[in-house]
Write a protein that holds these residues in place. Structure first.
Motif, PDB file in Angstrom:
ATOM      1  N   SER A  34       1.233  -1.005   0.170  1.00 42.86           N
ATOM      2  CA  SER A  34       0.150   0.047   0.080  1.00 42.86           C
ATOM      3  C   SER A  34       0.555   1.877   0.045  1.00 42.86           C
ATOM      4  N   LYS A  35       2.166   1.243   0.618  1.00 45.82           N
ATOM      5  CA  LYS A  35       2.953   2.066   0.625  1.00 45.82           C
ATOM      6  C   LYS A  35       3.585   2.548  -0.544  1.00 45.82           C
ATOM      7  N   THR A  36       3.415   1.502  -1.567  1.00 41.51           N
ATOM      8  CA  THR A  36       4.175   1.889  -2.824  1.00 41.51           C
ATOM      9  C   THR A  36       3.453   2.217  -4.071  1.00 41.51           C
ATOM     10  N   GLU A  37       1.857   1.732  -2.964  1.00 38.96           N
ATOM     11  CA  GLU A  37       0.758   1.925  -4.651  1.00 38.96           C
ATOM     12  C   GLU A  37       0.155   2.775  -3.996  1.00 38.96           C
ATOM     13  N   GLY A  38      -0.083   3.365  -3.109  1.00 34.13           N
ATOM     14  CA  GLY A  38      -0.319   4.630  -2.341  1.00 34.13           C
ATOM     15  C   GLY A  38      -1.849   4.239  -2.781  1.00 34.13           C
ATOM     16  N   LEU A  39      -2.291   2.843  -2.134  1.00 36.98           N
ATOM     17  CA  LEU A  39      -4.219   2.543  -2.594  1.00 36.98           C
ATOM     18  C   LEU A  39      -4.053   1.954  -1.764  1.00 36.98           C
ATOM     19  N   PHE A  40      -4.767   2.068  -0.578  1.00 38.46           N
ATOM     20  CA  PHE A  40      -5.679   0.211  -0.183  1.00 38.46           C
ATOM     21  C   PHE A  40      -6.513  -0.550  -0.482  1.00 38.46           C
ATOM     22  N   GLU A  41      -5.949  -1.821   0.005  1.00 37.47           N
ATOM     23  CA  GLU A  41      -7.079  -2.524  -0.585  1.00 37.47           C
ATOM     24  C   GLU A  41      -7.913  -2.554   0.806  1.00 37.47           C
ATOM     25  N   VAL A  42      -9.465  -2.160   0.856  1.00 35.99           N
ATOM     26  CA  VAL A  42     -10.317  -1.888   1.338  1.00 35.99           C
ATOM     27  C   VAL A  42     -11.614  -2.865   1.656  1.00 35.99           C
ATOM     28  N   VAL A  43     -12.012  -3.576   2.596  1.00 34.39           N
ATOM     29  CA  VAL A  43     -12.635  -4.953   1.871  1.00 34.39           C
ATOM     30  C   VAL A  43     -13.781  -4.920   3.283  1.00 34.39           C
ATOM     31  N   GLN A  44     -15.457  -4.366   2.840  1.00 34.55           N
ATOM     32  CA  GLN A  44     -16.319  -4.831   3.426  1.00 34.55           C
ATOM     33  C   GLN A  44     -17.041  -5.591   4.308  1.00 34.55           C
ATOM     34  N   ARG A  45     -16.537  -6.318   5.337  1.00 35.35           N
ATOM     35  CA  ARG A  45     -16.709  -7.210   5.918  1.00 35.35           C
ATOM     36  C   ARG A  45     -18.748  -7.925   5.348  1.00 35.35           C
ATOM     37  N   LYS A  46     -19.317  -7.881   5.141  1.00 37.31           N
ATOM     38  CA  LYS A  46     -20.819  -8.138   4.760  1.00 37.31           C
ATOM     39  C   LYS A  46     -20.592  -8.499   3.823  1.00 37.31           C
ATOM     40  N   SER A  47     -20.649  -7.979   2.586  1.00 38.39           N
ATOM     41  CA  SER A  47     -20.661  -8.107   0.806  1.00 38.39           C
ATOM     42  C   SER A  47     -19.481  -8.610   1.001  1.00 38.39           C
ATOM     43  N   GLY A  48     -18.121  -8.383   1.077  1.00 41.43           N
ATOM     44  CA  GLY A  48     -16.366  -8.974   1.034  1.00 41.43           C
ATOM     45  C   GLY A  48     -16.410  -8.028  -0.375  1.00 41.43           C
ATOM     46  N   GLU A  49     -16.689  -7.590  -0.452  1.00 40.94           N
ATOM     47  CA  GLU A  49     -16.367  -6.159  -1.377  1.00 40.94           C
ATOM     48  C   GLU A  49     -15.293  -5.657  -0.942  1.00 40.94           C
ATOM     49  N   VAL A  50     -14.232  -5.846  -2.519  1.00 39.51           N
ATOM     50  CA  VAL A  50     -12.610  -5.133  -1.975  1.00 39.51           C
ATOM     51  C   VAL A  50     -12.890  -4.057  -3.090  1.00 39.51           C
ATOM     52  N   LYS A  51     -12.417  -2.794  -2.530  1.00 42.81           N
ATOM     53  CA  LYS A  51     -11.298  -1.292  -3.360  1.00 42.81           C
ATOM     54  C   LYS A  51      -9.835  -1.109  -3.289  1.00 42.81           C
TER      55      LYS A  51
END
Ligand code: ATP
Ligand code: MG
Length: 421
Positions: free
Chosen positions: A387-404
């Motif tokens: 995440s440091k290299t990309e400047g982006l964070f993987e965020v997962v919603q627990r309920k749906s499993g949706e990844v952003k």
């Protein structure tokens, strides 16, 4: 909060004697500690959920003018003898004890008699009402079977409220306001779509009491529900007479397993008459006060939420009651540079007012993810070398499993959305 500092641990196994799924998950997640059957201690994670539920209930009670107080756990025998509810034949859940100085006391399983008696000191005239009080109290009930985890405790937290009014109009107003406040509570904690105001066995004064029943496979009750009409009937009063008085047919009703998360009682003026709680009217007559009693099972509600939403990986908390909003899972933290960076992200989320649990433990990624799924915080955000290299964070919603994949500036908006999950 840093997870390395958080008191309690997750566990792979729940105690062998724990049959209920809600308690198994709560124990494994480190939310509660089982003292004995039906008796659970709330650890920091569990307490955070409990306090969030209480705060929602408190706001809804305050909004209709109910005032908070705390009554006593030790209760006088004479008060309950006066209404014929001291004997174990009449009330089968009493815990009782004896004073060393002599005399018997009961441990509060309800506070109807004590609050009614207390009000004799404060309500003398029609000018002293309407008044409604509520409390959060640990009730003690000697339940024969305590197999439903925190959904049926021998010791459990209830919110109980009591209204006192001069006549039917004010009394009915409060009773109806309570119904609305209760449904607001159940909606806000994430159970709105599946909770019904249900016709149940009444009392001395009314044909029915109103229960709030939530559809739940692990529930101990059975209700007949007409979803479109918003009508639900507890099986205990399910008969032709009830159907006729509610204007529904048997065919319109679908049978469901449910659990009683709340119950409200209209006593009319009968209860106060029994308790000798009277007041002077404008014309100088002495009349009994009109009384209502309103309960919500706070710890039961917590258990029902676990049962309804948990999946095979663990608990899934609606945002409004989740112990934290974001589970920040730190990886590659043995690298000092990444650790500093992760600490910075943690601090900036906190500065945004987001409730964060930061998994800064020295543990494997797989273990951290499994624990995160078990604990069930609405969002998991990974902070790592990547995440440091990309400047982006993987965020997962627990309920749906949706990844952003989100940038630091986007995460705050994403977390603060208004959705249940
Ligand atoms: P039940 O029929 O489930 O035994 P009750 O009708 O005896 O409950 P009430 O006296 O109506 O319970 O109490 C008010 C609320 O407190 C209930 O609607 C329920 O949500 C909660 N409650 C009652 N008993 C327990 C218990 N043993 N453990 C947890 N919550 C409880
Ligand atoms: Mg009840």
């Amino acid at each position: 909060m840093r997870q390395s500092f958080l008191f309690t641990k997750t566990r792979k196994e729940a105690p062998a004697d724990e049959a209920a799924r809600n308690a198994s998950l709560l124990i494994r997640g480190g939310f509660v500690h089982k003292e004995m059957a039906g008796v659970y201690a709330y650890l920091p994670l569990g307490l955070r959920v409990l306090e969030k539920i209480k705060q929602i209930v408190r706001e809804e009670m305050d909004a209709i003018g109910s005032q908070e107080l705390i009554m006593t756990s030790l209760q006088r025998k004479e008060l309950w003898e006066g209404t014929d509810r001291w004997s174990d034949e009449m009330v089968d859940v009493w815990f009782k004890s004896e004073l060393k100085a002599g005399g018997e006391v009961g441990f509060g399983w309800s506070h109807e008699e004590p609050v009614g008696n207390m009000m004799r000191s404060y309500i003398n005239s029609y000018k002293d009402v309407p008044v409604t009080v509520y409390q959060f109290q640990t009730k003690l009930r000697n339940e024969l079977r305590a197999k439903s985890g925190v959904m049926r405790g021998r010791e459990f937290v209830m919110k109980d409220a009591y209204s006192f009014a001069a006549g039917e109009a004010d009394h009915t107003l409060m009773y109806e306001q309570m119904k609305v406040a209760y449904m607001n509570v159940f909606r806000r904690v994430g159970l709105g779509d599946d909770t019904y105001i249900t016709f149940a066995a009444g009392g001395a004064f009314t044909e029915f009491s109103h229960e709030f029943q939530t559809v739940c496979e692990a529930g101990e009750d059975v209700c007949y529900i007409a979803k479109e009409k918003g009508i639900a009937v507890n099986e205990e009063v399910m008969n032709d007479a009830t159907l006729a008085s509610l204007g529904v047919t048997r065919e319109e009703l679908v049978v469901n397993k449910t659990d009683e998360v709340g119950n409200i009682f209209n006593f009319g003026s009968q209860k106060a008459a029994d308790l000798n709680l009277t007041m002077m009217t404008e014309t100088g007559e002495s009349v009994p006060v009109w009384m209502g009693s309103y309960g919500i099972g706070i710890t039961r509600l917590l258990g029902v939420i676990v049962e309804k939403y948990a999946d095979e990986k663990g608990m899934v908390w609606p945002k409004a009651v989740a112990p934290f909003h974001v589970h920040l899972v730190g990886l590659n933290l043995d690298d000092a540079e990444i650790r500093d960076y992760a600490n910075g992200i943690y601090a900036s989320l906190q500065a945004l007012g987001i409730e964060v649990l930061f998994d800064d433990r020295d543990a494997r990624a797989g273990e951290k993810f499994a624990d995160s799924d078990l604990i069930g915080i609405p969002y998991r955000m990974i902070v790592s070398k990547k995440s440091k290299t990309e400047g982006l964070f993987e965020v997962v919603q627990r309920k749906s499993g949706e990844v952003k994949k989100l940038s630091e500036s986007d995460v705050a908006a994403y977390f603060s959305g208004n959705s249940t999950w």
